[in-house]
Write a protein that holds these residues in place. Structure first.
Motif, mmCIF file in Angstrom:
data_model
loop_
_atom_site.group_PDB
_atom_site.id
_atom_site.type_symbol
_atom_site.label_atom_id
_atom_site.label_comp_id
_atom_site.label_asym_id
_atom_site.label_seq_id
_atom_site.Cartn_x
_atom_site.Cartn_y
_atom_site.Cartn_z
ATOM 1 N N GLY A 72 36.447 -30.849 -14.625
ATOM 2 C CA GLY A 72 37.408 -30.994 -15.716
ATOM 3 C C GLY A 72 37.791 -32.440 -15.948
ATOM 4 O O GLY A 72 37.914 -32.898 -17.102
ATOM 5 N N LYS A 73 37.997 -33.194 -14.882
ATOM 6 C CA LYS A 73 38.334 -34.618 -15.010
ATOM 7 C C LYS A 73 37.197 -35.396 -15.679
ATOM 8 O O LYS A 73 37.440 -36.287 -16.502
ATOM 9 N N LYS A 76 37.122 -34.574 -19.432
ATOM 10 C CA LYS A 76 38.179 -35.302 -20.131
ATOM 11 C C LYS A 76 37.844 -36.790 -20.256
ATOM 12 O O LYS A 76 38.230 -37.440 -21.231
ATOM 13 N N LYS A 77 37.135 -37.321 -19.283
ATOM 14 C CA LYS A 77 36.761 -38.738 -19.319
ATOM 15 C C LYS A 77 35.778 -39.040 -20.442
ATOM 16 O O LYS A 77 35.867 -40.079 -21.102
ATOM 17 N N ILE A 79 34.818 -36.763 -23.076
ATOM 18 C CA ILE A 79 34.949 -36.010 -24.319
ATOM 19 C C ILE A 79 35.500 -36.897 -25.431
ATOM 20 O O ILE A 79 36.339 -37.766 -25.192
ATOM 21 N N ARG A 80 35.003 -36.693 -26.640
ATOM 22 C CA ARG A 80 35.448 -37.428 -27.819
ATOM 23 C C ARG A 80 35.668 -36.444 -28.968
ATOM 24 O O ARG A 80 35.238 -35.299 -28.912
ATOM 25 N N PHE A 98 39.255 -27.416 -20.865
ATOM 26 C CA PHE A 98 39.269 -28.876 -20.795
ATOM 27 C C PHE A 98 38.820 -29.540 -22.095
ATOM 28 O O PHE A 98 38.882 -30.764 -22.216
ATOM 29 N N LEU A 99 38.371 -28.746 -23.056
ATOM 30 C CA LEU A 99 37.915 -29.304 -24.324
ATOM 31 C C LEU A 99 39.090 -29.616 -25.247
ATOM 32 O O LEU A 99 40.140 -28.980 -25.166
ATOM 33 N N LEU A 100 38.903 -30.588 -26.128
ATOM 34 C CA LEU A 100 39.878 -30.845 -27.173
ATOM 35 C C LEU A 100 39.923 -29.626 -28.087
ATOM 36 O O LEU A 100 38.913 -28.958 -28.320
#
Length: 209
Positions: A72-73, A76-77, A79-80, A98-100
């Motif tokens: 998950g970390k 998040k690092k 993902i855009r 964990f997705l936007l």
């Protein structure tokens, strides 16, 4: 929403939903043909509905929660807002959290629980699931910018084919996040090899690259 188009002409019904399905699925060692969607009785489904929160918490705290948090970390690092996401071997699909919120959760697996599918598909258009193999991903080449595969590759006998197809669908400069078990750890040393891990040398191979 970056929803992928799976190149599949057949589908399987799950309640009111249709799941794209590859009839030429290559099943792994621990599965039997026809088990692409694992169905359950109404009684068993009811019991799972009642106990699922406790079961999920137990797994998160005592089983695979550590891996999930680490992956998950990393998601998040990297993902855009314009990320095209794909999970290979999605299992219970918990990584979707964990997705936007504006991104589609695209995912594939060769076998999924009807109970889990019904719970997840209620989230609507942001959920895009297909039943196909990692060695035969039903997507056009260079269409995905972030691929995640956790605790999956060790189950695939023809690992080279899987990695080749993952590379094919990944965009240039795309990112692949992978986790695999350490089959040389103390647990397996004491209990013996995991019966469903067909790539026990994978950990050492990746570690040395």
């Amino acid at each position: 929403m970056n929803r992928l188009k799976f190149k599949l002409n057949q589908s399987l019904k799950v309640g009111d939903y249709s799941i794209p399905y590859d009839p030429e699925l290559t099943y792994q060692k621990n599965q039997i043909a026809g088990s692409a969607i694992r169905k359950e009785s109404k009684l068993r489904s009811f019991i799972k509905t009642v106990l699922y929160p406790v079961y999920s918490l137990r797994n998160y705290l005592l089983v695979d929660g550590f891996v999930e948090r680490k992956i998950g970390k990393l998601i998040k690092k990297y993902i855009r807002d314009n990320t095209v996401f794909l999970e290979v071997g999605c299992g219970n699909m918990s990584l979707r959290r964990f997705l936007l919120r504006n991104l589609c959760y695209n995912a594939i697996d060769i076998s999924l629980s009807e109970f889990i599918l019904k719970r997840v598909l209620r989230e609507g258009e942001r959920i895009n699931i297909a039943l196909c193999s990692a060695i035969r991903i039903s997507l056009d080449s260079s269409t995905v910018s972030l691929i995640v595969s956790t605790e999956v590759l060790e189950h695939i006998p023809v690992i080279d084919k899987a990695l080749s197809d993952i590379y094919r669908v990944l965009k240039p400069e795309g990112i692949l996040i992978v986790s695999i078990p350490n089959n040389y750890c103390y647990k397996y040393h004491k209990k013996g090899p995991h019966s469903e891990h067909v790539n026990i040398g994978l950990f050492m191979s990746l570690k040395n690259t």
